[in-house]
Scaffold this active site. Structure first.
Site, PDB file in Angstrom:
ATOM      1  N   ASP A   9      -8.690   9.947  -3.173  1.00 45.43           N
ATOM      2  CA  ASP A   9      -7.376   9.910  -2.536  1.00 45.43           C
ATOM      3  C   ASP A   9      -6.368   9.403  -3.538  1.00 45.43           C
ATOM      4  O   ASP A   9      -6.733   8.721  -4.487  1.00 45.43           O
ATOM      5  CB  ASP A   9      -7.388   8.915  -1.375  1.00 45.43           C
ATOM      6  CG  ASP A   9      -8.074   9.479  -0.151  1.00 45.43           C
ATOM      7  OD1 ASP A   9      -8.042  10.706   0.011  1.00 45.43           O
ATOM      8  OD2 ASP A   9      -8.615   8.684   0.628  1.00 45.43           O
TER       9      ASP A   9
ATOM     10  N   ASP B 168     -12.099  11.584   8.110  1.00 44.94           N
ATOM     11  CA  ASP B 168     -12.762  11.760   6.820  1.00 44.94           C
ATOM     12  C   ASP B 168     -14.279  11.633   6.907  1.00 44.94           C
ATOM     13  O   ASP B 168     -14.987  11.974   5.961  1.00 44.94           O
ATOM     14  CB  ASP B 168     -12.244  10.726   5.802  1.00 44.94           C
ATOM     15  CG  ASP B 168     -10.857  11.090   5.290  1.00 44.94           C
ATOM     16  OD1 ASP B 168     -10.500  12.274   5.388  1.00 44.94           O
ATOM     17  OD2 ASP B 168     -10.146  10.190   4.808  1.00 44.94           O
TER      18      ASP B 168
ATOM     19  N   ASP C   1     -10.392   7.456   3.840  1.00 44.74           N
ATOM     20  CA  ASP C   1     -10.021   6.265   4.592  1.00 44.74           C
ATOM     21  C   ASP C   1      -9.732   6.576   6.045  1.00 44.74           C
ATOM     22  O   ASP C   1      -9.801   5.722   6.903  1.00 44.74           O
ATOM     23  CB  ASP C   1      -8.819   5.568   3.935  1.00 44.74           C
ATOM     24  CG  ASP C   1      -7.698   6.551   3.604  1.00 44.74           C
ATOM     25  OD1 ASP C   1      -7.765   7.706   4.073  1.00 44.74           O
ATOM     26  OD2 ASP C   1      -6.764   6.165   2.878  1.00 44.74           O
TER      27      ASP C   1
HETATM   28  P1  ATP Z   1      -3.997  10.059   0.472  1.00 38.46           P
HETATM   29  O1  ATP Z   1      -4.178   8.634   0.860  1.00 38.46           O
HETATM   30  O2  ATP Z   1      -5.065  10.964   0.964  1.00 38.46           O
HETATM   31  O3  ATP Z   1      -3.647  10.236  -0.954  1.00 38.46           O
HETATM   32  P2  ATP Z   1      -1.500  10.062   1.772  1.00 38.46           P
HETATM   33  O4  ATP Z   1      -1.693   8.710   2.295  1.00 38.46           O
HETATM   34  O5  ATP Z   1      -0.455  10.280   0.765  1.00 38.46           O
HETATM   35  O6  ATP Z   1      -2.806  10.680   1.252  1.00 38.46           O
HETATM   36  P3  ATP Z   1      -0.936  10.833   4.436  1.00 38.46           P
HETATM   37  O7  ATP Z   1      -0.846   9.420   4.790  1.00 38.46           O
HETATM   38  O8  ATP Z   1      -1.779  11.757   5.220  1.00 38.46           O
HETATM   39  O9  ATP Z   1      -1.310  11.074   2.961  1.00 38.46           O
HETATM   40  O10 ATP Z   1       0.546  11.362   4.422  1.00 38.46           O
HETATM   41  C1  ATP Z   1       0.848  12.713   4.299  1.00 38.46           C
HETATM   42  C2  ATP Z   1       2.336  12.942   4.518  1.00 38.46           C
HETATM   43  O11 ATP Z   1       2.676  12.506   5.827  1.00 38.46           O
HETATM   44  C3  ATP Z   1       3.218  12.125   3.587  1.00 38.46           C
HETATM   45  O12 ATP Z   1       3.528  12.861   2.439  1.00 38.46           O
HETATM   46  C4  ATP Z   1       4.455  11.871   4.412  1.00 38.46           C
HETATM   47  O13 ATP Z   1       5.355  12.940   4.295  1.00 38.46           O
HETATM   48  C5  ATP Z   1       3.935  11.860   5.828  1.00 38.46           C
HETATM   49  N1  ATP Z   1       3.748  10.491   6.308  1.00 38.46           N
HETATM   50  C6  ATP Z   1       2.994   9.516   5.750  1.00 38.46           C
HETATM   51  N2  ATP Z   1       3.019   8.399   6.469  1.00 38.46           N
HETATM   52  C7  ATP Z   1       3.802   8.657   7.530  1.00 38.46           C
HETATM   53  C8  ATP Z   1       4.212   7.909   8.668  1.00 38.46           C
HETATM   54  N3  ATP Z   1       3.823   6.667   8.857  1.00 38.46           N
HETATM   55  N4  ATP Z   1       5.028   8.509   9.553  1.00 38.46           N
HETATM   56  C9  ATP Z   1       5.412   9.763   9.380  1.00 38.46           C
HETATM   57  N5  ATP Z   1       5.061  10.521   8.350  1.00 38.46           N
HETATM   58  C10 ATP Z   1       4.274   9.988   7.421  1.00 38.46           C
END
Ligand code: ATP
Length: 868
Positions: free
Chosen positions: A325, A614, A610
């Site tokens: 990730d 997953d 996480d």
């Molecule tokens: P990884 O940990 O797998 O690298 P990530 O944490 O970046 O991934 P996600 O948390 O699934 O991925 O977030 C994906 C997308 O969702 C982000 O790019 C953002 O645009 C949106 N996003 C993330 N957190 C939030 C939230 N709390 N509320 C709304 N949208 C969110």
């Protein structure tokens, strides 16, 4: 038994004597004293006696018992006693080591056991699951594991997987309504059960039962998985041992028949067979392997990698792909808002203006559609959301004040598949649906845009501008959130379908810097022949920008989005997979396909995860890795290893440790078996030439169990060599007992045997059978002690030094002391049938014993010279 599902939430609270603030600390202590820990009694563990008894089931031990019987028949009572003592001692050692390994596994298990969020004294706190008591108010959200049975008080789109209880793998919708009728377990929708997983939404739950009183507790005996699993290495060593036992019996039989044909007296022929069997049996082998593995896992735990399945230690050494990730693992997960795109302008945080209504809407959306909070300056919740609160506070907009004025009416929580979060609040007395999330999900759902001039229909040109801005931010490696809203009718029931027809407000971009150690760890991985791959839910351009910074993405690599991946067939993906280093906007199903494609190419794949979804990918990977800090309980449950610091660099350290443990085990096995080989060859030689038996069974047992065990453990503790990560990953299919390995055993064992036999002949000509046997025994023992230094590394002892592994010196000295005790203490002399030796003979023993090591060291030096 109370039928909690027939009570309303208030009735249940009253029944439990709890207020909506939760239990008081005093109540908790009282209840815990009364009902005990919230744990399931494990299935009856094997008693120590059972474990002890099992040590005798081994075929090799049975051969030893036969040897004892034969010895006693031959009138050699001392030998019999010693063999029996050794067998018992060995069984005691085996038992102690089994119990220790069990304890160490349990302590690792407790490191990875779940926590629960409860409300006590009006405060939300996290406690270990075993401290949860009936009456606790439990806060559950997607990704949590339910740790007790309870009645749902408040329910927000809760979905639960109850397969551990019902076997039904589909998710069940839950509710907080009160049921009137008697219904079966599966239909008690207002209850949650211990052992189930929250797959969606959140809920507040009153704990009704804990520990063995839960539904799962009632069937605990049925579902205990305390069965010990052997690792592939242990299985292959077990197979080796049983094959070895058969070979030993056959050779012993041949030797016996050979002696009988030659008219050697029956008992002497039997003694040959016994000596051979005892020489060949590697009594200490399996304990040593387990001890080295257990020491390895303890060391890894200290370095933040908690091993849940012992087999992971072995697979770690052959990992060839790590799918990681991005957020939090490769990056710091410390988000700070950078730029804001609103009203067709790009602003910095301090340019936001509370008097501007457009800005106000964006700010409300940012702090209300948000579950993070700040308590006494400490951040609680998702860093992405926390960054938005910090942004608002910079312009004096206090989230707690705003939230205090406006209660949340409804919500659909964020999930990484939908990538959106929505809430309903009353803004200017109008119920308003506020949404934030990924632009690619949100833009297609917007029909209008709000600018400083008011609301108007969104045009293609607007969309183009927004997408350009999004691209610009993302290319800088920034994470972008889009914000939109719409007014809804009074009493609007918020559903997934409601997330449409929005008015666009703006974009907020935030930076999440890479961890400082990521770049180095990625370089280490590549040097070690391991391919790092980034898999993230974030935008492709953001992901690529970060991947470039830390070295995962190189010129010519491919980056794919989840949608692009979906469009590829199995074959196309298999062809492409080696050149893809970044996957963005992926869904959990995508992860499974990626693991699969790499595995199809024969790779050993480590995969981090996480989220709640997953788990299947973590199970599918050869090593599933969960995040200790930010990971959900569900992911930790499915993983084979947990990173207690969530850090990618820790994975590389664990790989290095895994490689080292495997190498050390291999070296320890080489040490033990080459020593045994020397014993076997010596006995075979004397039996073929019709010479007297060179060793008594007790001699060989003394060496195999005592003087050989300590150097073997010391070899297992050899620290890693600097070039550990310069080699390619080990081929997982190539077992330890390769042809090269066997050749080494034969050559090294042969050298020791030759010197032992020279000593034997010197003894025979200079003093007779007893002196010969004493000299052979002492030379074999000493030569094997010296050989301990040879087996520490491929390199010569001068290249690695004595000091680097001080244990090997201790082991050597301890061995020398033991041997001299046997040679010089009268009582032991009798027991071991030791003859008195002259100074010349003693000198010969030391001189001959060191020869094999001198030759082996010389060969190592020559070979490293040639390689250079
Ligand atoms: P990884 O940990 O797998 O690298 P990530 O944490 O970046 O991934 P996600 O948390 O699934 O991925 O977030 C994906 C997308 O969702 C982000 O790019 C953002 O645009 C949106 N996003 C993330 N957190 C939030 C939230 N709390 N509320 C709304 N949208 C969110």
């Amino acid at each position: 038994m109370k039928q909690w599902y027939k009570l309303s939430g208030e009735e249940a609270l009253k029944e439990m004597k709890v207020t909506s603030d939760g239990l008081t600390s005093k109540q908790v202590v009282e209840i815990r004293d009364r009902v005990g820990d919230n744990t399931l009694l494990e299935a009856k563990k094997k008693s120590v006696f059972q474990v002890f008894a099992e040590q005798f089931k081994d075929l090799l031990v049975i051969i030893l018992i036969i040897a004892a019987v034969i010895s006693s028949l031959s009138g050699n009572v001392e030998s019999t006693i010693v063999i029996l003592l050794v067998i018992i001692l060995n069984a005691i050692l085996g038992t102690v080591q089994h119990e220790k390994a069990q304890k160490s596994l349990e302590s690792l298990k407790s490191l990875s056991s779940p926590n629960a969020k409860v409300l006590r004294d009006g405060k939300k706190i996290e406690v270990p699951s075993k401290e949860v008591v009936p009456g606790d108010i439990l806060m559950l959200e997607a990704g949590d594991m339910v740790v007790a049975d309870g009645r749902i008080l408040n329910n927000y789109s809760l979905q639960v997987n109850e397969s551990s209880l019902t076997g039904e793998s589909t998710n069940v919708d839950k509710n907080d309504i009160t049921l009137e009728e008697e219904v079966p377990l599966g239909d008690r929708v207002n209850l949650v059960f211990s052992g189930s997983l929250i797959t969606y939404g959140r809920a507040v739950v009153l704990v009704t039962d804990t520990g063995m009183n839960t539904e799962i507790g009632k069937i605990a005996a049925l579902m205990n998985d305390t069965k010990e699993k052997k690792t592939p290495l242990q299985v292959s060593l077990d197979n080796f041992s049983s094959k070895l036992a058969i070979v030993i019996m056959i050779i012993s039989a041949i030797v016996f028949v050979l002696s009988m044909i030659r008219n050697v007296p029956l008992l002497d022929s039997l003694m040959f067979a016994v000596a051979l069997a005892v020489a060949a049996i590697p009594e200490a082998l399996s304990s040593i392997v387990t001890i080295v593995q257990a020491m390895g896992t303890q060391k890894m735990a200290k370095e933040n990698a908690i091993i849940k399945e012992l087999k992971a230690v072995e697979s770690l050494g052959s990992v060839s792909v790590i799918c990681s990730d991005k957020t939090g693992t490769l990056t710091q997960n410390k988000m700070t808002v950078q730029h804001i795109y609103i009203g067709e302008e790009t602003l910095d945080v301090n340019e936001l203006n509370l008097k501007n209504q457009l800005h106000r809407y964006l700010l409300y959306d940012a702090i209300l559609t948000n579950d993070a909070s700040i308590h006494n300056g400490v951040a609680i919740g998702d860093p992405t959301e926390y960054a938005l609160l910090e942004m608002a506070r910079k312009i004096q907009l206090m989230d707690d004040e705003i939230r205090g004025m406006m209660p949340r009416i409804d919500e659909i929580p964020f999930d990484s598949e939908r990538k959106l979060m929505s809430t309903i609040y009353e803004l200017h007395s109008v119920p308003t649906l506020l949404t934030k999330g990924a632009l690619d999900e949100l833009l297609s759902r917007t029909v209008s845009i709000r600018t400083n001039d008011g609301i108007r229909e969104i045009t293609e040109a607007d969309r183009e501008k927004i997408l350009n801005k999004n691209r610009e931010f993302s290319e800088e490696g920034l994470r972008v959130l889009a914000f939109a809203y719409k007014e809804v009718e009074e009493g609007h029931a918020l559903k997934l379908e409601s997330e449409d027809g929005f008015t666009f407000l703006g974009l907020i971009s935030m930076v999440d810097p890479p961890r400082v150690e990521s770049q180095l760890a990625v370089a280490d991985a590549k040097r070690a022949g391991i391919r790092p791959v980034m898999i993230t839910g974030d935008h492709k351009l953001t992901a690529v920008a970060i991947a470039k910074q830390i070295g995962i993405y190189e010129e010519g690599d491919i980056a794919l989005t989840g949608v692009e991946l979906d469009a590829l067939s199995e074959e196309e993906l298999n062809k492409k997979v080696s050149s893809v280093s970044v996957y963005a906007r992926v869904s959990p199903e995508n992860k499974i396909r990626i693991v699969n494609a790499w595995q199809n190419k024969g790779n050993i794949v480590a995969m981090t995860g996480d989220g709640v979804n997953d788990a299947p990918a973590l199970k599918k990977a050869d090593i599933g890795i969960a995040m200790g800090i930010t990971g959900t309980e569900v992911s930790k449950d499915a993983a084979a290893m947990i990173l207690s610091d969530d850090n990618f660099a820790t994975i590389i350290k664990a790989v290095a440790n895994g490689r080292n443990v495997f190498r050390n085990i291999k070296n320890a096995i080489q040490f033990l078996l080459s020593g045994n080989m020397a014993g076997i060859l010596s006995v075979l030689y004397t039996s073929i030439l019709a010479l007297p038996v060179p060793f008594h069974a007790v001699h060989l047992l003394f060496i195999n169990l005592l003087t050989d065990s300590l150097p073997a453990i010391a070899i297992g503790m050899e620290p890693p060599e600097a070039n550990l990560l310069d080699e390619k990953p080990r081929d997982p299919k190539a077992g330890i007992l390769s042809r090269e390995f066997m050749t080494k055993l034969l050559v090294q064992g042969g050298l020791i045997a030759v010197c032992t036999l020279i000593a034997f002949h010197i003894g025979l000509s200079g003093g007779g059978e007893a002196v010969a046997s004493t000299m052979a025994f002492a030379t074999l023992c000493l030569a094997r002690l010296f050989h301990g230094f040879n087996c520490r590394s491929k390199l010569s002892i001068f290249a690695i030094g004595f000091k680097k592994n001080i244990y090997s010196l201790f082991a050597f000295l301890a061995g020398i002391i033991f041997l001299n005790l046997v040679l010089f203490v009268p009582f032991l002399q009798n027991l071991f049938e030791i003859a008195k030796l002259s100074n010349y003979q003693m000198g010969m023993i030391y001189g001959l014993a060191i020869v094999p090591s001198v030759l082996i060291q010389a060969w190592k030096i020559i070979r490293s010279g040639i390689n250079k």
